[in-house]
Design an enzyme around this catalytic site. Structure first.
Site, PDB file in Angstrom:
ATOM      1  N   SER A  53      80.905  40.636  27.521  1.00  0.00           N
ATOM      2  CA  SER A  53      82.081  41.154  27.469  1.00  0.00           C
ATOM      3  C   SER A  53      82.214  41.539  25.844  1.00  0.00           C
ATOM      4  CB  SER A  53      83.121  40.203  27.776  1.00  0.00           C
ATOM      5  OG  SER A  53      83.275  39.131  27.026  1.00  0.00           O
ATOM      6  N   LYS A 131      87.861  37.127  23.029  1.00  0.00           N
ATOM      7  CA  LYS A 131      88.065  38.558  23.048  1.00  0.00           C
ATOM      8  C   LYS A 131      88.291  38.824  21.769  1.00  0.00           C
ATOM      9  CE  LYS A 131      87.392  38.665  27.668  1.00  0.00           C
ATOM     10  NZ  LYS A 131      86.381  39.343  28.129  1.00  0.00           N
TER      11      LYS A 131
END
Length: 466
Positions: A53, A131
């Site tokens: 990710s 993230k």
């Protein structure tokens, strides 16, 4: 007086440290040592799993499943605690203030829920997510035409995997503005086409959920993985997919799986383009085309293409050929579909348009192929029996024309139905015996045969009663 003030501060700090990590403090020297160990920016290492990710900032794992990749450590990096610093009397001193572009590590009930779902309950739920911080409290975030628009300006993002690769999700859809509320942040993975983040199930992240941070200022060692953003806006409002490149990549995947390659079929590209236009016009990705009624079958009929088995793969988003293959590969049902050996031909088309005033790209792939039927001998013999029985009884009813008092109108109708049923049965029987698929007309004959039988039986019973 000055020494007394320092001693008071140290005692207050000692109370905080004691509450955070209970230890025995025997002297002022012990207290000073403990405080030094708790410096707000003491470095530690956080390890990153290979889910992909945060690619290209951190590598992707080599595992074939989410669980395998999540258990694979691909990188580690120095982090600082958040918020860090020292808390005295409800106020924090020397802590870190989050900045846009920081990489944050966090965990909450949502991360546990997502990890549990993705791994079917087999992964460690305590590991949390990593993230990039995109929006701070008070920022306005919008996703449009593949770009992130932050506070009204297109955001320059050298760290993302490819330009114009961001699309909306269930939480923040395309062309919808979101103002980040106080106490929260908006986060996304650098691999925008392979990240579950604030656009989707995760939603906004509370500041209290953030555990550690890699400040943007500490990411110099990661910049070698980033892109030059000079030409990021050159392809605005243009399709990104190269159909020929996609077919080549897809056939490589099929070859690796031991499946014959697909042949390009221009009529399937034409039908895919027709469907893409209708999908945009009616904002309907459903295979059944519930809003327009213009499904794949109608598109195939319009371009004059016919085959035995066919299917459609519609996708919303700005994909290059490589990204589309990767996207399909991440979802088992799609991977199984595009690697289905029953398909021999394909065509693909991308279309740029607007849905509710929002620019979108729709990619539609049409696949088709021929599979030989697998009729059982019992099924074939049953139609042979229908023909044999009709051949036996038709002559008798033909002879009934000579009988006095018989209803000739009913007799003509009976014989007409018998001859029609026999004709239908012969077509079905010889098609099956040749191991060929029935035509649509012949399939209707199969469906209608019971009606023929019932009507023949009814008229024959009436004539026999005379």
């Amino acid at each position: 007086m000055k020494k007394f003030f320092i001693l008071v501060v140290l005692l207050l700090i000692g109370f905080f440290v004691y509450k955070k990590d209970p230890v025995v403090i025997n002297s002022a020297q012990d207290l000073v040592k403990k405080v030094q160990q708790q410096t707000p920016f003491s470095p530690e290492i956080n390890y990153i799993s290979g889910t992909g990710s945060m690619y290209p900032t951190f590598p992707k794992g080599t595992g074939t499943t989410f669980l395998e990749r999540s258990n694979e450590i691909v990188a580690g990096h120095k982090v600082i605690d958040y918020p860090g610093g020292i808390e005295i009397g409800g106020k924090r001193y020397g802590g870190y203030d989050l900045q846009r572009g920081d990489i944050v590590f966090f965990a909450n009930n949502k991360t546990k829920e997502i990890i549990n779902k993705e791994s079917s309950g087999a992964a460690d739920l305590s590991v949390g997510f990593v993230k990039r911080l995109v929006g701070l409290p008070g920022d306005t975030v919008e996703i449009k035409d593949g770009y992130v628009i932050l506070n009204g300006e297109i955001l320059s993002e050298p760290y993302i995997a490819s330009a114009r690769s961001t699309y909306g999700g269930d939480f923040l859809s395309d062309c919808k503005q979101l103002t980040v509320p106080q106490g929260h942040i908006f986060v996304m993975g650098d691999n925008r086409k392979g990240s579950n983040d604030s656009r989707f199930d995760l939603g906004l992240v509370a500041l209290t959920d953030v555990k550690t941070v890699i400040p943007l200022s500490d990411q110099e060692d990661l910049k070698s993985h980033w892109r030059n953003t000079t030409h990021d806006q050159d392809n605005a409002n243009r399709p990104l997919l190269e159909e020929n490149d996609y077919l080549k990549l897809l056939n490589v995947k099929r070859q690796e799986a031991g499946i014959p390659p697909l042949k390009y079929q221009s009529k399937l590209s034409q039908s895919a383009k027709k469907r893409a236009g209708v999908i945009i016009k009616y904002d309907d990705l459903s295979f059944e085309a519930t809003k327009s009624g213009y499904n794949m079958k109608k598109a195939l009929d319009e371009v004059g293409y016919h085959n035995i088995t066919w299917g459609e793969a519609p996708t919303l988003g700005y994909y290059t050929a490589e990204e589309l293959i990767e996207n399909y590969s991440q979802f088992p049902e799609w991977k199984k579909f595009i690697l289905d050996p029953s398909f021999q031909e394909t065509g693909i088309a991308s279309e740029i348009g607007q849905i509710n005033g929002c620019p979108v790209q729709v990619v539609v792939q049409h696949l088709a192929g021929y599979l030989p039927p697998d009729y059982t001998q019992e099924m074939i013999n049953s139609w042979g029996s229908v023909i044999d029985n009709l051949n036996k009884i038709i002559p008798g009813w033909e002879g009934a024309r000579a009988f006095e008092g018989i209803d000739k109108t009913k007799l003509d109708k009976l014989l007409g139905l018998m001859y029609q049923r026999k004709n239908n049965a012969e077509k079905i029987y010889y098609r099956m015996k040749s191991n060929e698929w029935l035509t649509e007309e012949e399939e209707r004959m199969v469906t209608d045969d019971q009606k023929f039988y019932e009507e023949i039986d009814k008229i024959a019973t009436e004539l026999n009663s005379q």
